[in-house]
Design an enzyme around this catalytic site. Sequence first.
Site, PDB file in Angstrom:
ATOM      1  N   ASP A 332       0.836  -1.212   0.000  1.00  0.00           N
ATOM      2  CA  ASP A 332       0.000   0.000   0.000  1.00  0.00           C
ATOM      3  C   ASP A 332       0.867   1.257   0.000  1.00  0.00           C
ATOM      4  OD1 ASP A 332      -2.222   1.607   0.002  1.00  0.00           O
ATOM      5  OD2 ASP A 332      -2.716   1.299   2.115  1.00  0.00           O
ATOM      6  N   ARG A 336      -0.142   8.981   0.935  1.00  0.00           N
ATOM      7  CA  ARG A 336      -0.898   9.008   2.200  1.00  0.00           C
ATOM      8  C   ARG A 336      -0.212   8.174   3.270  1.00  0.00           C
ATOM      9  NH1 ARG A 336      -3.690   6.128  -1.561  1.00  0.00           N
ATOM     10  NH2 ARG A 336      -3.570   3.870  -1.278  1.00  0.00           N
ATOM     11  N   ASN A 337       0.665   7.257   2.878  1.00  0.00           N
ATOM     12  CA  ASN A 337       1.380   6.414   3.833  1.00  0.00           C
ATOM     13  C   ASN A 337       2.847   6.797   3.969  1.00  0.00           C
ATOM     14  OD1 ASN A 337      -0.574   4.715   4.934  1.00  0.00           O
ATOM     15  ND2 ASN A 337      -0.585   3.408   3.125  1.00  0.00           N
ATOM     16  N   ASP A 350       2.520   2.390   7.314  1.00  0.00           N
ATOM     17  CA  ASP A 350       1.358   1.673   6.793  1.00  0.00           C
ATOM     18  C   ASP A 350       0.341   1.589   7.909  1.00  0.00           C
ATOM     19  OD1 ASP A 350      -0.545   0.116   5.677  1.00  0.00           O
ATOM     20  OD2 ASP A 350       0.628  -1.725   5.618  1.00  0.00           O
TER      21      ASP A 350
END
Length: 477
Positions: A332, A336-337, A350
């Site tokens: 992922d 945003r991470n 994460d």
Amino acid sequence: MHLFLLLILPVPAVIGQIDPGMTYLQKEASQPAGYGGFLLTRVFLEHCRYALGMEDGRIKDEDITASSQWYDTTGPQYARLHCDNGDGAWCPKGPLEPSDSQYLQIDLKKLTFLTLIGTQGRYAGNLGKEFAQEYRLNYSRDGQLWKSWKNRQGQGVLFGNKNTYAVSSNDLKPPIIARFVRLIFREKLGEGQFGEVHLCEAEGLPDFLREGSPLQDRDRRSVLVAVKQLRADATSQARNDFLKEIKIMSRLDDPNIIRLLCVCVSSDPLCMVTEYMENGDLNMFLSQREIESTLTHANNIPSVSLSDLLHMAVQISSGMRYLASLNFVHRDLATRNCLLDRRLTIKIADFGMSRNLYSSDYYRIQGRAVLPIRWMAWESILLGKFTTASDVWAFGVTLWEVFTLCKEQPYSLLSDEQVIENSGEFFRNQGRQVFLYAPPLCPPSLFELMMRCWSRNILDRPTFEGLYQALRPQVNP
């Protein structure tokens, strides 16, 4: 996070506690009536449950303010019970500094006796998924001096909602008298198969951790941390996976990877505590900025330089190179991470799927978990295959986000279903697949590197070591 607010019972009064279960109100009288011109009136608290007007509109839009808002359609004026206007709720941008407090504030226009407060999650035409599980309450009589509400045991945290739609009410014991009221909270970062992740403020943590911890330079100040907690109803398999994740994270030690600070595995609920950086996530940070120019300097507009963006790209590639060396697949990777500290150091994290502010970045495929399909390689979407090579694909999309300053979502003109169809075109490789466009800020050589990350054949994609070596020379020493 989205909140609705309900406040109870207006009475213009000054309070003085006398007996449990009842309250004597000191109310101004038109004629002096003992006690220096005040009239004593006894009120039973169980009768004080009249709505103030958040739901029916008697509290006006201009009297509802907030510390920030994500969009105009999620402004504080939409923080009303059972309201589906705008995007269905107020949504803040989220804290950027340890001292930053996100809040929703109500001006009641006069001193008001408050006995109950309630919240509701994001309604949004039955499509909302966000809700506040806990919050604090501050109040003021003049808007200058603020006090924090605490119960008779000295606890100041109010428990909020357990789902999106049901209203959760809290009796205030003791009640308060105030004109201004604020709901203050920390963000719920995410929710996944294991449990939930919350942003918290920890006091005394640097002293608690052993010597050499990453928080030693904080001088005993409170710090932001992310707390990931296993759900009470988690299966034994989820419990084993959670413990496995703790074991993996305890091995990670790299300047560009978030650090595991401490864990609780001796009793339920199992939880882990990790760093959280002062400048928040990279998506939020970049979306609020423009590329550095004479105009941004003249108008004090927050900005970043091309050199800053390249430095961010190198740091992300360095962190992913480290994970790849351990055969760790992230699954992922996205802006945003990626978190930033005040020196713009990036640390890859994460925090699980379905982060509230980024819920639109995930798609629930029937019979499978929610997936970040716009960042995923075709083989991950179609075959469920996740490898370091699929992380490389996501790295290319993350670079594209960085050089568009996160102003739009990848494949913004395609629906989720069309993104999945496009992955089929990559598989068939007949020239009909749609690629992300070249960002105007992006050097041509860097966009060529992105395109290599999106190669149909796994072996044609660069390694993270190769990406790091290609990017590093482009950063000014």
